[in-house]
Design an enzyme around this catalytic site. Structure first.
Site, PDB file in Angstrom:
ATOM      1  N   ASP A  92      71.844  69.039  46.313  1.00 35.75           N
ATOM      2  CA  ASP A  92      72.728  70.049  45.737  1.00 35.75           C
ATOM      3  C   ASP A  92      72.848  71.188  46.741  1.00 35.75           C
ATOM      4  OD1 ASP A  92      73.904  72.052  44.235  1.00 35.75           O
ATOM      5  OD2 ASP A  92      72.828  71.556  42.408  1.00 35.75           O
ATOM      6  N   GLY A  94      73.102  74.294  46.261  1.00 39.96           N
ATOM      7  CA  GLY A  94      72.528  75.557  45.839  1.00 39.96           C
ATOM      8  C   GLY A  94      73.510  76.415  45.073  1.00 39.96           C
ATOM      9  N   GLY A  95      74.750  75.961  44.965  1.00 38.18           N
ATOM     10  CA  GLY A  95      75.774  76.748  44.286  1.00 38.18           C
ATOM     11  C   GLY A  95      75.438  77.024  42.831  1.00 38.18           C
ATOM     12  N   ASP A 145      79.929  75.811  46.698  1.00 31.62           N
ATOM     13  CA  ASP A 145      81.041  76.204  45.837  1.00 31.62           C
ATOM     14  C   ASP A 145      80.607  77.344  44.929  1.00 31.62           C
ATOM     15  OD1 ASP A 145      79.247  74.596  44.383  1.00 31.62           O
ATOM     16  OD2 ASP A 145      80.777  74.172  42.889  1.00 31.62           O
ATOM     17  N   CYS A 301      61.793  49.184  24.422  1.00 33.15           N
ATOM     18  CA  CYS A 301      61.594  49.609  25.813  1.00 33.15           C
ATOM     19  C   CYS A 301      60.469  48.807  26.456  1.00 33.15           C
ATOM     20  CB  CYS A 301      61.277  51.103  25.849  1.00 33.15           C
ATOM     21  SG  CYS A 301      60.997  51.738  27.513  1.00 33.15           S
ATOM     22  N   HIS A 332      58.777  57.782  30.521  1.00 34.21           N
ATOM     23  CA  HIS A 332      59.579  56.966  29.603  1.00 34.21           C
ATOM     24  C   HIS A 332      61.041  57.389  29.603  1.00 34.21           C
ATOM     25  CE1 HIS A 332      61.083  55.101  25.921  1.00 34.21           C
ATOM     26  NE2 HIS A 332      61.541  56.305  25.599  1.00 34.21           N
TER      27      HIS A 332
END
Length: 374
Positions: A92, A94-95, A145, A301, A332
């Site tokens: 990312d 950092g915006g 951005d 699961c 999980h």
């Protein structure tokens, strides 16, 4: 630096099955990406991410710039070596983190704020964001951005779109293309601004495109409406990324609108508070009613936690504030979302996504049952 290959399209929606070739391997899409903000997915070992089937994870330029810092990253040769993770990483810009800081000054140059660690002044610019991400050596970097808050005026949103476009140009100019670089479409909740932003961002030489500024506190229907509108403005031959979503209902909404990639801290954040994702909805494992339960978190699961521990044991761990409880439910939950997305891919491969969505609705996992033909 990345190449998207379309394998199949759903008959009733924009949903699509694909593969994304990166320098560190092929990623099956649609894909959920666990978030490792500080070079770690909270509570989870890297080998556990691999055994769960994680194909790509996230790191955050903002936080890793603050600690451990670029000198440490250079010494280790980048984020992959630092955290011992060989598969792809997306960072990312950092915006969003800068957007989350209350005391900041946004200018056309960048964003001025004080470090939450030592109070020092930092000017985050497109160039600095690119420098950080190039140093981290992620496989996919994001353009810097401006993400505006819900309720921001139209006038400011319009200024922000222009600023995001200019920052995108500066990112491309500074970036050395040692990694893939994705542009981000903004525009708040105004369709004409989304159209303007998409036209400007997609005209640039990015390897993929993200939709930013959604899932930041707005109602679900607003997210859905703006997403549906914006996706059609993005090219079909490049990967599409919706930032910051991880609940089953938003994942299905994203996929049926042609999104290929998505991420969220949700599985570990709610896991640390005892909430587990199951094929029949969320359950709160801190509840006293589970004290005597010998059942697994989710009988459907097959994760290591569900094959080993009972709801009663996990309820005990939370009642004693033992860290293992937080770790087990986080494990999980990540496994669940990875398998949930795998089921989506299987449905798209067999032309049964509509039936999968109806099953999710009947189980209470999503809010809307029908897919209208596009």
């Amino acid at each position: 630096m990345v190449e998207y290959k379309l394998l199949n399209k759903d008959r009733y929606s924009r949903a699509r099955l694909g593969k994304l070739q990166t320098r560190r391997g092929v990623i099956d899409t649609p894909i959920f990406m666990p978030v490792g903000t500080n070079a770690t997915v909270k509570g989870i070992w890297q080998h556990q991410l691999e055994e769960m089937g994680a194909q790509i994870i996230l790191g955050n330029a903002f936080h890793l710039y603050l600690k451990p810092g670029l000198e440490v990253m250079r010494e280790f040769g980048g984020l992959h070596a630092f955290m011992n993770w060989e598969k792809p990483i997306l960072t990312d810009s950092g915006g969003f983190q800068v957007f989350s800081i209350k005391d900041k000054k946004v200018t056309d140059e960048g964003v001025l704020f004080r470090s939450p660690i030592d109070g020092s002044k930092i000017m985050m610019t497109p160039e600095l964001s690119m420098e950080i991400q190039m140093t981290l050596g992620s496989d996919i970097a994001m353009a810097f951005d401006e993400c505006v808050a819900p309720g921001m005026s139209r006038e400011y949103a319009e200024e922000s779109v222009t600023r995001t476009t200019e920052w995108a140009k500066r990112c491309i100019s500074y970036h050395d293309r040692s990694q893939a670089l994705f542009g981000i479409v903004q525009g708040a909740f105004y369709k004409d601004l989304r159209k303007k932003s998409a036209a400007e961002i997609t005209s640039m030489d990015f390897d993929g495109f993200a939709i930013g500024g959604l899932s930041v506190g707005e109602p679900f229907q607003v997210t859905k409406e703006i997403l549906e509108y914006t996706v059609d403005l993005l090219p079909e031959d490049k990967p599409r990324y919706l930032m910051g979503i991880g609940s089953p209902d938003l994942i299905v909404t994203a996929v049926e609108n042609g999104i290929d990639m998505f991420d969220c801290v949700l599985p570990t954040r709610i896991g640390r508070h005892g909430t587990a994702l199951t094929w029949n909805g969320k359950i709160n494992l801190k509840a006293a009613k589970f004290k005597y339960s010998k059942d697994p978190i989710d009988e459907e699961c097959r994760c290591r936690v569900c094959q080993t521990y009972s709801r009663g044991y996990i309820q005990h761990l939370f009642s004693r504030d033992e860290m293992l409880g937080k770790i087990l439910v986080s494990y999980h939950n990540i496994h669940f979302l990875l398998k949930f997305t795998e089921r989506i891919r299987e449905a798209l491969a067999t032309d049964s996504f509509k039936e999968f969505k109806e099953e999710c609705y009947n189980r209470g996992l999503i809010k809307e049952a029908l897919i209208s033909e596009s």
